[in-house]
Enzyme design. Structure first.
Site, PDB file in Angstrom:
ATOM      1  N   HIS A 118     -17.488  33.396 -27.011  1.00 36.18           N
ATOM      2  CA  HIS A 118     -16.612  33.282 -28.177  1.00 36.18           C
ATOM      3  C   HIS A 118     -16.632  34.570 -28.991  1.00 36.18           C
ATOM      4  O   HIS A 118     -17.414  35.482 -28.738  1.00 36.18           O
ATOM      5  CB  HIS A 118     -16.974  32.065 -29.049  1.00 36.18           C
ATOM      6  CG  HIS A 118     -18.246  32.172 -29.821  1.00 36.18           C
ATOM      7  ND1 HIS A 118     -18.616  31.260 -30.771  1.00 36.18           N
ATOM      8  CD2 HIS A 118     -19.240  33.092 -29.804  1.00 36.18           C
ATOM      9  CE1 HIS A 118     -19.773  31.616 -31.291  1.00 36.18           C
ATOM     10  NE2 HIS A 118     -20.176  32.713 -30.722  1.00 36.18           N
ATOM     11  N   HIS A 130     -23.091  32.236 -25.280  1.00 32.41           N
ATOM     12  CA  HIS A 130     -24.226  31.422 -25.703  1.00 32.41           C
ATOM     13  C   HIS A 130     -24.498  30.373 -24.631  1.00 32.41           C
ATOM     14  O   HIS A 130     -23.581  29.916 -23.948  1.00 32.41           O
ATOM     15  CB  HIS A 130     -23.933  30.679 -27.007  1.00 32.41           C
ATOM     16  CG  HIS A 130     -23.845  31.573 -28.197  1.00 32.41           C
ATOM     17  ND1 HIS A 130     -24.942  32.110 -28.815  1.00 32.41           N
ATOM     18  CD2 HIS A 130     -22.771  32.036 -28.882  1.00 32.41           C
ATOM     19  CE1 HIS A 130     -24.558  32.854 -29.840  1.00 32.41           C
ATOM     20  NE2 HIS A 130     -23.236  32.838 -29.892  1.00 32.41           N
ATOM     21  N   HIS A 155     -18.356  27.729 -19.010  1.00 32.11           N
ATOM     22  CA  HIS A 155     -17.884  29.012 -18.465  1.00 32.11           C
ATOM     23  C   HIS A 155     -16.492  29.391 -18.962  1.00 32.11           C
ATOM     24  O   HIS A 155     -15.744  30.071 -18.262  1.00 32.11           O
ATOM     25  CB  HIS A 155     -17.947  29.032 -16.932  1.00 32.11           C
ATOM     26  CG  HIS A 155     -19.347  29.187 -16.420  1.00 32.11           C
ATOM     27  ND1 HIS A 155     -20.265  28.160 -16.449  1.00 32.11           N
ATOM     28  CD2 HIS A 155     -19.996  30.242 -15.907  1.00 32.11           C
ATOM     29  CE1 HIS A 155     -21.410  28.593 -15.962  1.00 32.11           C
ATOM     30  NE2 HIS A 155     -21.279  29.852 -15.630  1.00 32.11           N
TER      31      HIS A 155
HETATM   32 NI    NI Z   1     -21.940  33.730 -31.246  1.00 33.10          NI
END
Ligand code: NI
Length: 136
Positions: A15, A42, A81
């Site tokens: 992101h 993450h 993913h």
């Molecule tokens: Ni982040």
């Protein structure tokens, strides 16, 4: 008698946190490294809490086979993913913070589970940073 049942899951996603209506300076000031224009990833850890009455016929609050299937289809297949900003519809208009991701997860699972259960989502973005929705 109400009992809470938990199921854990995991997904990886990328992101970028930024507000398109702000200047680059303000985005850097508020979001820092998370505003990296090339995105970053993450390893999200998810805890799904489902609270409800124990069914006297099964002894279950919810059949975990069913809950596992919903989490796989609605969350893992949908987010794992992925580049959240680019590939996930909801995040084309909202910033993919852990807070907002937890709300999206809640809404998708709630739509499957219906009103028979209370649902709560805990989402770990890092081992030390996590959010809970709805807030308890
Ligand atoms: Ni982040």
């Amino acid at each position: 008698m109400k009992v809470a049942v938990y199921r854990k899951a995991h997904f990886n996603a990328a992101h970028r946190l930024f507000n398109p209506s702000w200047t680059d300076e303000k985005n850097n000031e508020v979001f820092g490294l998370c505003n990296n224009p090339y995105y970053h990833g993450h390893n999200y850890e998810l805890e799904v809490k489902v609270t409800g009455e124990v069914d006297p016929e099964t002894g279950f609050v919810i059949n975990l086979v069913e809950l596992k299937k919903y989490i796989k289809e609605e969350i893992e297949d949908y987010l794992d993913h992925k580049n959240l900003n680019v590939e996930v519809e909801e995040f084309k208009t909202i910033i993919p913070t852990a807070e907002n991701i937890s709300i999206v997860i809640y809404n998708r699972l709630k739509a499957k589970l219906g009103d028979a259960y209370d649902l709560q989502i805990r989402l770990y973005e890092t081992p030390r940073n996590f959010v809970e929705y709805p807030a308890s």
